[in-house]
Design a protein around this motif. Structure first.
Motif, short mmCIF file in Angstrom:
data_model
loop_
_atom_site.label_atom_id
_atom_site.label_comp_id
_atom_site.label_asym_id
_atom_site.label_seq_id
_atom_site.Cartn_x
_atom_site.Cartn_y
_atom_site.Cartn_z
N LEU A 1 4.21 21.01 14.23
CA LEU A 1 5.18 21.76 13.45
C LEU A 1 6.04 22.66 14.34
O LEU A 1 7.26 22.70 14.18
CB LEU A 1 4.48 22.59 12.38
CG LEU A 1 5.38 23.38 11.45
CD1 LEU A 1 6.22 22.43 10.60
CD2 LEU A 1 4.56 24.29 10.56
N CYS A 2 5.42 23.33 15.28
CA CYS A 2 6.18 24.19 16.20
C CYS A 2 7.11 23.36 17.09
O CYS A 2 8.25 23.78 17.36
CB CYS A 2 5.24 25.01 17.07
SG CYS A 2 4.38 26.30 16.17
N PHE A 3 6.66 22.20 17.53
CA PHE A 3 7.50 21.33 18.36
C PHE A 3 8.75 20.89 17.61
O PHE A 3 9.87 21.03 18.10
CB PHE A 3 6.68 20.12 18.81
CG PHE A 3 7.49 19.11 19.59
CD1 PHE A 3 7.86 19.35 20.89
CD2 PHE A 3 7.86 17.91 19.00
CE1 PHE A 3 8.59 18.42 21.61
CE2 PHE A 3 8.60 16.97 19.70
CZ PHE A 3 8.96 17.23 21.01
N PHE A 4 8.57 20.38 16.39
CA PHE A 4 9.73 19.92 15.63
C PHE A 4 10.60 21.07 15.14
O PHE A 4 11.81 20.93 15.05
CB PHE A 4 9.29 19.02 14.48
CG PHE A 4 8.77 17.69 14.94
CD1 PHE A 4 9.58 16.82 15.64
CD2 PHE A 4 7.46 17.31 14.71
CE1 PHE A 4 9.12 15.60 16.10
CE2 PHE A 4 6.99 16.09 15.14
CZ PHE A 4 7.81 15.23 15.84
N ALA A 5 10.00 22.23 14.87
CA ALA A 5 10.81 23.41 14.51
C ALA A 5 11.63 23.89 15.70
O ALA A 5 12.79 24.28 15.53
CB ALA A 5 9.90 24.53 14.00
N ALA A 6 11.07 23.83 16.89
CA ALA A 6 11.82 24.21 18.09
C ALA A 6 12.96 23.23 18.33
O ALA A 6 14.07 23.65 18.70
CB ALA A 6 10.89 24.26 19.29
N LEU A 7 12.72 21.94 18.13
CA LEU A 7 13.79 20.96 18.26
C LEU A 7 14.89 21.21 17.23
O LEU A 7 16.09 21.11 17.55
CB LEU A 7 13.26 19.54 18.10
CG LEU A 7 12.43 18.99 19.24
CD1 LEU A 7 11.90 17.62 18.90
CD2 LEU A 7 13.23 18.95 20.52
N PHE A 8 14.51 21.55 16.01
CA PHE A 8 15.50 21.86 14.96
C PHE A 8 16.31 23.08 15.36
O PHE A 8 17.54 23.10 15.21
CB PHE A 8 14.78 22.09 13.63
CG PHE A 8 15.71 22.26 12.48
CD1 PHE A 8 16.31 21.16 11.89
CD2 PHE A 8 16.00 23.51 11.96
CE1 PHE A 8 17.18 21.29 10.81
CE2 PHE A 8 16.87 23.67 10.90
CZ PHE A 8 17.46 22.55 10.32
N ALA A 9 15.64 24.11 15.90
CA ALA A 9 16.35 25.32 16.30
C ALA A 9 17.31 25.05 17.47
O ALA A 9 18.44 25.55 17.49
CB ALA A 9 15.34 26.41 16.69
N LEU A 10 16.87 24.24 18.44
CA LEU A 10 17.73 23.88 19.55
C LEU A 10 18.91 23.03 19.10
O LEU A 10 20.02 23.16 19.60
CB LEU A 10 16.96 23.14 20.62
CG LEU A 10 16.03 23.98 21.49
CD1 LEU A 10 15.21 23.11 22.40
CD2 LEU A 10 16.84 24.98 22.30
N TRP A 11 18.67 22.13 18.15
CA TRP A 11 19.71 21.23 17.66
C TRP A 11 20.81 22.03 16.95
O TRP A 11 21.98 21.69 17.03
CB TRP A 11 19.08 20.22 16.71
CG TRP A 11 20.00 19.14 16.24
CD1 TRP A 11 20.83 19.18 15.18
CD2 TRP A 11 20.18 17.87 16.85
NE1 TRP A 11 21.50 18.00 15.07
CE2 TRP A 11 21.13 17.17 16.08
CE3 TRP A 11 19.62 17.24 17.95
CZ2 TRP A 11 21.54 15.88 16.38
CZ3 TRP A 11 20.02 15.96 18.24
CH2 TRP A 11 20.97 15.30 17.47
N VAL B 1 16.59 12.65 12.32
CA VAL B 1 16.94 12.61 13.74
C VAL B 1 15.99 13.48 14.55
O VAL B 1 15.50 13.07 15.60
CB VAL B 1 18.41 13.06 13.95
CG1 VAL B 1 18.68 13.43 15.39
CG2 VAL B 1 19.36 11.97 13.50
N ILE B 2 15.69 14.66 14.06
CA ILE B 2 14.81 15.57 14.79
C ILE B 2 13.38 15.03 14.82
O ILE B 2 12.69 15.14 15.83
CB ILE B 2 14.89 16.98 14.19
CG1 ILE B 2 16.24 17.58 14.57
CG2 ILE B 2 13.75 17.86 14.65
CD1 ILE B 2 16.62 18.80 13.82
#
Length: 148
Positions: free
Chosen positions: A136-146, A58-59
């Motif tokens: 990697l930072c973009f998807f890690a930030a999305l994971f953290a926000l999720w 999903v992320i």
């Protein structure tokens, strides 16, 4: 003068070739395929129903999932016409083929975008680690926000 429209299968094949052309987009596609297939197997009852592969898939497709979700929330045609929420009350096995089609489409779109960014960065003499690090930072930030 009449123009000949290119077949859809050829356009999809060309998009897949362009998406597979860069190492960063290849890694993205392999990771997404692994997570999506694992989540499909869990959703179909063939494996454990772990939350991690579904959430990662999903992320990895999140910008497009938000558009799909917004469309489904805005329309709500099934609830208005039938009084039945098809998405919430149907078995998950029914939606796994749609999940697969969605992951393929969103994965190709995102991978072609990543490939385009990598080619652009290479042409502008940017360091080769910038695009993978930003992705990697973009998807890690999305994971953290999720999961916040």
């Amino acid at each position: 003068m009449q123009t000949v429209k290119e077949p859809v299968s050829r356009r999809i094949r060309q998009a897949a070739i362009r998406a597979w052309s860069e190492p960063v987009s290849r890694v993205y596609l392999v990771l997404l395929a692994f997570c999506a297939l694992w989540a499909m197997a869990g959703g179909a009852g063939l494996g454990d129903g772990s939350w991690l592969p579904r959430h990662l898939a999903v992320i990895l497709t999140l910008p497009w999932l938000l558009a799909v979700h917004l469309f489904l929330v805005v329309t709500q045609v099934d609830t208005w016409l039938l009084g039945y929420n098809f998405y919430a009350e149907s078995p998950a096995l029914l939606f796994e083929p749609l999940w697969f089609v969605y992951c393929v489409a969103a994965g190709l779109l995102n991978a072609s975008f990543l490939a385009r960014m990598a080619r652009s960065a290479r042409r502008s003499a940017t360091a080769p680690w910038v695009v993978p690090a930003v992705a990697l930072c973009f998807f890690a930030a999305l994971f953290a926000l999720w999961h916040a």
